[in-house]
Design an enzyme around this catalytic site. Structure first.
Site, PDB file in Angstrom:
ATOM      1  N   GLU A  18      -5.794 -33.610 -21.467  1.00  0.00           N
ATOM      2  CA  GLU A  18      -4.638 -32.783 -21.836  1.00  0.00           C
ATOM      3  C   GLU A  18      -3.567 -33.643 -22.498  1.00  0.00           C
ATOM      4  OE1 GLU A  18      -2.598 -30.282 -23.071  1.00  0.00           O
ATOM      5  OE2 GLU A  18      -3.918 -29.209 -21.674  1.00  0.00           O
ATOM      6  N   LYS A  41       7.955 -16.296 -18.654  1.00  0.00           N
ATOM      7  CA  LYS A  41       8.327 -15.006 -19.242  1.00  0.00           C
ATOM      8  C   LYS A  41       8.636 -13.990 -18.147  1.00  0.00           C
ATOM      9  CE  LYS A  41       5.075 -12.548 -20.819  1.00  0.00           C
ATOM     10  NZ  LYS A  41       3.873 -12.188 -21.604  1.00  0.00           N
ATOM     11  N   ARG A  66       5.012  -3.248 -38.180  1.00  0.00           N
ATOM     12  CA  ARG A  66       4.296  -2.970 -39.421  1.00  0.00           C
ATOM     13  C   ARG A  66       3.664  -1.581 -39.424  1.00  0.00           C
ATOM     14  NH1 ARG A  66      -0.462  -7.019 -40.705  1.00  0.00           N
ATOM     15  NH2 ARG A  66      -1.172  -6.076 -38.760  1.00  0.00           N
ATOM     16  N   THR A 114      -5.002 -14.535 -18.632  1.00  0.00           N
ATOM     17  CA  THR A 114      -5.155 -15.633 -17.686  1.00  0.00           C
ATOM     18  C   THR A 114      -6.241 -15.387 -16.640  1.00  0.00           C
ATOM     19  OG1 THR A 114      -2.896 -16.433 -17.978  1.00  0.00           O
ATOM     20  CG2 THR A 114      -3.956 -16.950 -15.889  1.00  0.00           C
ATOM     21  N   ALA A 174      -1.487  -5.447 -18.342  1.00  0.00           N
ATOM     22  CA  ALA A 174      -0.118  -4.972 -18.150  1.00  0.00           C
ATOM     23  C   ALA A 174       0.781  -5.508 -19.246  1.00  0.00           C
ATOM     24  CB  ALA A 174       0.416  -5.404 -16.784  1.00  0.00           C
ATOM     25  N   HIS A 209       4.320   8.751   1.208  1.00  0.00           N
ATOM     26  CA  HIS A 209       5.462   9.515   0.703  1.00  0.00           C
ATOM     27  C   HIS A 209       6.755   8.998   1.319  1.00  0.00           C
ATOM     28  CE1 HIS A 209       7.603  12.976  -0.838  1.00  0.00           C
ATOM     29  NE2 HIS A 209       8.155  13.115   0.350  1.00  0.00           N
TER      30      HIS A 209
END
Length: 454
Positions: free
Chosen positions: A34, A50, A202, A315, A345, A442
């Site tokens: 990495e 985010k 667009r 992910t 989501a 409920h």
């Protein structure tokens, strides 16, 4: 210096980390390469930071509704710099944690950018210029994707999603270009933090690939929050002075929009730059690395998982692909990832989540007369007193002949949490009758999924 490993993983993102740790747990000698921070897009510049920004921006709505519940709040001021700094600090903490997880798993972290020197060789160049030669019996490509900039004049003046997490503060106004989940999520985040947002789309609707009615409900909520969504609008050029943040976006129709910043959320592509795939003979299809159901490329011993394959760029999919690879190759537990039923989501405001077929997909598969659509649209109890905010939408797509639920979709608070549980039932082949037999909790929004009339 030459080192030999059972497995070399290129990329310490979600898929690579999952594969490396799982392979090491079976006794394989594993190196993971990495050149950036450990954690990949999700942890460093994607899902995690985010979502923290989503939480931060949502307080605007909560504070606005507080008076209807009897809370007296004085002048409210938001400091974007504090939020952005705190998010970066959390990302730093997670980066450190993931490095520790690798050490605990016995995976060697090799710092630097890796490139193929042959079908079994990887050359790693560190930031200080040092070069290390690695050889692996097997190599897994898990380098993920990067944001794609449109080819327009001045595109380099705009930000991509990666840049948003490095900002020290936010401008007063922004133009967001795009209609996908990244564009919609950041448009909502920015608006919630007080930024004036113009979103250029667009096409004629948001969130292509999601249920069309559900994406329409998201649009209603975004526009009600003050986001100016302009359909059939594309940027032709960006001009301005980067230092003071004074930009102009010129659209293809000739309209000039002034703003303090531009977010180009125009898609992502696999990050193949610099891998030198030709040295190993790895085939490329368009911008992606094609793989079979066992994550194998065209070269024996070389595999790929996650966004670099450009199948389902999520992910949890990358994680499961990485683990399935390791289970099959090193754990003597052969298995394949089921890509046919993957929940997704959009953490917009309002939130959207769905699993299974959209209404459009179900019609294409079964015909209009072959399905029934059950829906509920209402104002949630949490908004009863302030009497504001978007209405919730819940949908069940049902096959007429069998009664089996083909898809479930929701727009509203906690949609992702609710759809996650619906995904279990749909994955087991639940019918509308199974949903109906389930006793409701409920009062809750989720109860509507089990109380929809036939």
């Amino acid at each position: 210096m030459s080192d030999t490993f059972d497995l070399i993983v290129l990329g310490a993102g979600s898929g690579g980390l999952a594969a490396a740790k799982r392979a090491a747990s079976y006794g394989a000698r594993v190196a993971i390469v990495e050149g950036d921070r450990v954690g990949g897009t999700c942890v460093i510049r994607g899902c995690v930071p985010k979502k923290l920004l989503v939480y931060g921006s949502a307080y605007r709505h909560l504070l606005a509704d507080a008076a209807s519940y009897g809370w007296s709040i004085g002048e409210v001021r938001h400091d974007a710099a504090t939020l952005l700094a705190n998010v970066r600090a959390e990302v730093d903490r997670l980066n450190t944690l993931h490095i520790g997880f690798l050490e605990k798993a016995g995976v060697e972290l090799v710092r630097g950018w890796g490139r193929f020197s042959g079908p079994n060789g990887i050359t790693v160049t560190a930031s200080d210029g040092n070069v290390r030669e690695l050889r692996g019996e097997r190599i897994l490509i898990a380098v993920g994707g990067r944001p794609h900039r449109p080819e327009i004049p001045g595109a380099d003046l705009g930000w991509v999603s990666d840049d948003m997490f490095e900002l020290e503060t936010l401008p007063q106004s922004m133009v967001v270009v795009g209609a996908g989940f990244i564009a919609c999520e950041f448009a909502c985040i920015l608006r919630g933090l007080g930024v004036q947002v113009t979103q250029l789309v667009r096409g004629d609707h948001l969130l292509r690939g999601f249920d069309r009615e559900a994406s329409g409900a998201v649009r209603e909520g975004m526009e009600a929050a003050g986001i100016d969504i302009r359909f059939a609008h594309s940027p032709a050029a960006i001009t301005g002075d980067c230092a003071p943040g004074d930009f102009t976006v010129t659209t293809q129709s000739g309209e000039a929009i002034s703003c303090g910043g531009v977010l180009l959320a125009t898609g992502r592509r696999p990050f193949l730059q610099g891998l030198n795939l030709e040295a190993a003979g790895v085939a490329i299809e368009g911008h992606r690395i094609p793989v079979d159901a066992d994550q194998r490329t065209n070269v024996p011993g070389i595999y790929a998982v996650g966004d670099v394959t450009d199948r389902i760029c999520l992910t949890p999919v990358a994680v499961d692909e990485g683990r399935a690879f390791a289970d099959t190759i090193y754990g003597n537990k052969p298995r394949r990832v089921d890509h046919s039923l993957v929940a997704s989501a959009v953490f917009s405001q309002p939130e959207l989540a769905g699993v299974g077929l959209t209404e459009e997909q179900a019609i294409e598969r079964c015909g209009r007369e072959g399905i029934r659509v059950h829906r509920a649209r209402f104002r949630p109890m949490s908004q009863a007193l302030p009497a504001t905010g978007p209405r919730v939408l819940l949908k069940l797509i049902v096959e007429r002949s069998s009664g089996r639920v083909l898809g479930a979709h929701m727009v509203g608070e906690h949609a992702a949490e609710i759809i996650q549980m619906a995904a279990v039932a749909i994955g087991m082949g639940a019918t509308k009758a199974d949903f109906d037999r389930t006793m409701a909790l409920h009062p809750s929004v989720a109860e509507e999924f089990v109380t929809m009339p036939d």
